[in-house]
Design a protein around this motif. Structure first.
Motif, PDB file in Angstrom:
ATOM      1  N   ALA A 153      42.802  37.276  37.316  1.00  0.00           N
ATOM      2  CA  ALA A 153      42.727  38.720  37.091  1.00  0.00           C
ATOM      3  C   ALA A 153      41.653  39.355  37.959  1.00  0.00           C
ATOM      4  CB  ALA A 153      42.447  39.008  35.614  1.00  0.00           C
ATOM      5  N   GLY A 154      40.769  38.518  38.536  1.00  0.00           N
ATOM      6  CA  GLY A 154      39.734  39.068  39.406  1.00  0.00           C
ATOM      7  C   GLY A 154      40.284  39.824  40.592  1.00  0.00           C
ATOM      8  N   LEU A 155      41.428  39.378  41.125  1.00  0.00           N
ATOM      9  CA  LEU A 155      41.987  40.050  42.300  1.00  0.00           C
ATOM     10  C   LEU A 155      42.472  41.461  41.985  1.00  0.00           C
ATOM     11  CD1 LEU A 155      42.514  39.717  45.310  1.00  0.00           C
ATOM     12  CD2 LEU A 155      44.741  38.743  44.753  1.00  0.00           C
ATOM     13  N   PRO A 156      43.382  41.652  40.994  1.00  0.00           N
ATOM     14  CA  PRO A 156      43.755  43.031  40.663  1.00  0.00           C
ATOM     15  C   PRO A 156      42.612  43.833  40.063  1.00  0.00           C
ATOM     16  CG  PRO A 156      44.783  41.496  39.134  1.00  0.00           C
ATOM     17  CD  PRO A 156      44.182  40.673  40.235  1.00  0.00           C
ATOM     18  N   LEU A 157      41.648  43.154  39.392  1.00  0.00           N
ATOM     19  CA  LEU A 157      40.499  43.876  38.865  1.00  0.00           C
ATOM     20  C   LEU A 157      39.670  44.463  40.006  1.00  0.00           C
ATOM     21  CD1 LEU A 157      38.676  44.692  36.515  1.00  0.00           C
ATOM     22  CD2 LEU A 157      37.559  42.457  36.699  1.00  0.00           C
ATOM     23  N   GLY A 158      39.400  43.624  41.007  1.00  0.00           N
ATOM     24  CA  GLY A 158      38.682  44.141  42.173  1.00  0.00           C
ATOM     25  C   GLY A 158      39.452  45.232  42.880  1.00  0.00           C
ATOM     26  N   ALA A 159      40.775  45.048  42.985  1.00  0.00           N
ATOM     27  CA  ALA A 159      41.601  46.065  43.637  1.00  0.00           C
ATOM     28  C   ALA A 159      41.627  47.362  42.838  1.00  0.00           C
ATOM     29  CB  ALA A 159      43.014  45.533  43.832  1.00  0.00           C
ATOM     30  N   ALA A 160      41.647  47.244  41.494  1.00  0.00           N
ATOM     31  CA  ALA A 160      41.642  48.445  40.662  1.00  0.00           C
ATOM     32  C   ALA A 160      40.337  49.224  40.835  1.00  0.00           C
ATOM     33  CB  ALA A 160      41.836  48.062  39.196  1.00  0.00           C
ATOM     34  N   LEU A 161      39.224  48.498  40.821  1.00  0.00           N
ATOM     35  CA  LEU A 161      37.935  49.160  41.030  1.00  0.00           C
ATOM     36  C   LEU A 161      37.853  49.775  42.417  1.00  0.00           C
ATOM     37  CD1 LEU A 161      35.591  46.510  39.360  1.00  0.00           C
ATOM     38  CD2 LEU A 161      36.236  48.753  38.452  1.00  0.00           C
ATOM     39  N   ALA A 162      38.366  49.027  43.418  1.00  0.00           N
ATOM     40  CA  ALA A 162      38.360  49.558  44.779  1.00  0.00           C
ATOM     41  C   ALA A 162      39.234  50.806  44.895  1.00  0.00           C
ATOM     42  CB  ALA A 162      38.844  48.487  45.749  1.00  0.00           C
ATOM     43  N   SER A 163      40.386  50.785  44.211  1.00  0.00           N
ATOM     44  CA  SER A 163      41.290  51.932  44.264  1.00  0.00           C
ATOM     45  C   SER A 163      40.669  53.169  43.628  1.00  0.00           C
ATOM     46  CB  SER A 163      42.606  51.594  43.550  1.00  0.00           C
ATOM     47  OG  SER A 163      43.260  50.519  44.192  1.00  0.00           O
ATOM     48  N   ALA A 164      39.771  52.955  42.661  1.00  0.00           N
ATOM     49  CA  ALA A 164      39.088  54.078  42.028  1.00  0.00           C
ATOM     50  C   ALA A 164      37.885  54.554  42.837  1.00  0.00           C
ATOM     51  CB  ALA A 164      38.637  53.687  40.621  1.00  0.00           C
ATOM     52  N   VAL A 165      37.163  53.602  43.467  1.00  0.00           N
ATOM     53  CA  VAL A 165      35.888  53.931  44.107  1.00  0.00           C
ATOM     54  C   VAL A 165      36.029  54.297  45.581  1.00  0.00           C
ATOM     55  CG1 VAL A 165      33.652  52.967  44.779  1.00  0.00           C
ATOM     56  CG2 VAL A 165      34.554  52.546  42.488  1.00  0.00           C
ATOM     57  N   LEU A 166      36.802  53.506  46.321  1.00  0.00           N
ATOM     58  CA  LEU A 166      36.817  53.661  47.780  1.00  0.00           C
ATOM     59  C   LEU A 166      37.366  55.003  48.261  1.00  0.00           C
ATOM     60  CD1 LEU A 166      37.722  50.064  49.048  1.00  0.00           C
ATOM     61  CD2 LEU A 166      35.483  51.150  48.806  1.00  0.00           C
ATOM     62  N   PRO A 167      38.429  55.568  47.632  1.00  0.00           N
ATOM     63  CA  PRO A 167      38.859  56.897  48.080  1.00  0.00           C
ATOM     64  C   PRO A 167      37.764  57.958  47.927  1.00  0.00           C
ATOM     65  CG  PRO A 167      40.607  55.871  46.820  1.00  0.00           C
ATOM     66  CD  PRO A 167      39.396  55.003  46.664  1.00  0.00           C
ATOM     67  N   VAL A 168      36.963  57.835  46.868  1.00  0.00           N
ATOM     68  CA  VAL A 168      35.854  58.780  46.683  1.00  0.00           C
ATOM     69  C   VAL A 168      34.796  58.582  47.759  1.00  0.00           C
ATOM     70  CG1 VAL A 168      34.032  59.529  45.100  1.00  0.00           C
ATOM     71  CG2 VAL A 168      36.274  58.849  44.194  1.00  0.00           C
ATOM     72  N   VAL A 169      34.477  57.311  48.050  1.00  0.00           N
ATOM     73  CA  VAL A 169      33.512  57.010  49.115  1.00  0.00           C
ATOM     74  C   VAL A 169      34.012  57.534  50.452  1.00  0.00           C
ATOM     75  CG1 VAL A 169      32.387  55.151  50.388  1.00  0.00           C
ATOM     76  CG2 VAL A 169      32.612  54.989  47.904  1.00  0.00           C
TER      77      VAL A 169
END
Length: 425
Positions: A153-169
């Motif tokens: 679950a670490g892979l989609p978890l990291g991707a989910a966090l990235a999908s939330a954070v990186l567009p804002v960054v």
């Protein structure tokens, strides 16, 4: 053995259970941290296309670039893991991911960014099989599926966090800042794994230190002829193709077909990745208790994926609420399959070759991971529609499902259908 090392080993033997959860935690975090940036590329699709003037195929090629080196790197990593253990092999690989992303932030344009992602893939080659092997070695069969599901679950978890954070960054600081963010996260994961991971108490598994690396690779590639491994690889390549397609095209599909804004579509992708996290844990836990075995759970995921893809080809694929729900369904099954699948791989592997079996199965998946995103992007560019992309993924899954189920049925008939000789008198 030093006094401190002896004390630590003695403590682990006396009470090994609590530390296995520590191992699970750091393996999951390192997985999420190492895949953080690449998992967020789909959510950055609109921004990257605007900043670098990319086609959809070029966007898909970014994902493929990060997956090219593992095609061979996973095999090499598997041998190294069986020979040297997980701690330094995984830690150094995660560190390479971080350093490559840091250098990628200095990229002058698209070609340089592709080059940086190639190096990211080389480092990541050790993280995926190494983390799986570390968890498999600490948990027995009664809990291995659940533990592996949490770790995967670490892979989609990291991707989910990235999908939330990186567009804002990206919106606030530009696309280069997203690579700097990914660099920092990956380096934290590398340091945590190297600092905290320990092997389980007891003797290490058998290794082949006398053989050179090339010879070990040749000797172990015979696994490709094993029927169980063939079924594993067929299911893996079809489902990982769906996973790639959903990860790359969800935001673009919702933005163009369902008229959602880029920010709203990215939030749906966060929900999709979150569903993948839940799916990997729940489906893997189910596989611990399934009387039909772990592979049966993977087959259920294949059927569910075909249903979801078929819905996207109908008019509901353009309805914002329904399409979003279908993508979440695809997240649960199209990402969740990986937990029971990787647990099945570890239990199918010959003794002492768990690392290589994982590396081999994952390297075959890489063929799909490399080719599918740009092919799907090219289909969208040429046709102006997402339907051909979803049709291709559905056909791949149906074909793999048919071959796998057919082989399973023939095998069972062969085992139980030997003719009986009638008795006389």
């Amino acid at each position: 053995m030093t006094q401190q090392t002896a004390a630590r080993a003695g403590s682990a033997r006396r009470n090994p259970l609590p530390y296995r959860w520590v191992v699970l935690g750091i393996a999951t975090f390192t997985q999420a941290a190492s895949g953080f940036f690449v998992g967020g590329i789909g959510a950055l699709g609109v921004q990257l296309q605007g900043a670098l003037d990319l086609s959809t195929a070029q966007l898909g090629l970014l994902v493929s670039a990060a997956q090219l080196a593992p095609l061979v790197g996973l095999l090499v990593a598997g041998v190294l893991l069986d020979r040297y253990g997980e701690r330094w092999v995984v830690g150094i690989g995660a560190g390479v991911v971080g350093l490559a992303l840091g250098l990628g932030s200095l990229a002058s344009g698209y070609p340089a960014l592709l080059g940086a992602l190639l190096v990211v893939g080389a480092g990541y080659s050790t993280v995926q099989p190494g983390g799986s092997k570390s968890v498999a070695s600490w948990f027995d069969a009664s809990q291995r599926g659940f533990a592996m599901g949490v770790r995967q679950a670490g892979l989609p978890l990291g991707a989910a966090l990235a999908s939330a954070v990186l567009p804002v960054v990206a919106r606030e600081f530009g696309w280069r800042a997203t690579l700097v963010t990914g660099c920092g996260v990956a380096l934290i994961g590398a340091g945590l794994f190297m600092g905290c991971y320990r092997r389980p108490p007891g003797p290490a598994g058998p290794v082949e230190p006398s053989l050179p690396l090339a010879a070990q690779l040749r000797a172990r590639l015979g696994m490709l002829r094993e029927p169980a491994m063939v079924k594993i690889m067929l299911a893996g390549t079809s489902l990982v193709s769906v996973q790639c397609g959903v990860g790359v095209l969800t935001v673009l599909h919702l933005h163009r077909e369902a008229s959602l804004g880029a920010g709203q579509a990215a939030l749906v992708l966060v929900a999709v990745q979150g569903a993948g996290v839940v799916g990997r844990v729940c489906l893997a836990a189910w596989s611990d208790r399934s009387r039909f075995g772990r592979h049966a759970v993977v087959l259920v995921c294949m059927v569910a994926v075909v249903v979801g893809l078929a819905l996207l080809m109908t008019p509901v694929g353009g309805a914002p609420v329904v399409a979003s729900g279908v993508f979440v369904w695809l997240g649960f099954f199209g990402f969740g399959w990986y937990g029971p699948w990787v647990a099945h791989v570890t239990e199918t592997a010959p003794p002492g070759r768990t690392g290589f079996a994982l590396g081999l199965a994952m390297s075959v998946n890489q063929l799909a991971i490399i080719t599918v995103p740009p092919v799907l992007g090219l289909l969208v560019d040429l046709t102006g529609s997402f339907t051909p992309a979803w049709v291709l993924l559905a056909l791949l899954t149906v074909a793999a499902l048919s071959v796998t189920v057919g082989a399973e049925l023939r095998s069972r008939r062969h085992e139980s259908g030997s003719p009986r000789v009638p008795r006389l008198g």
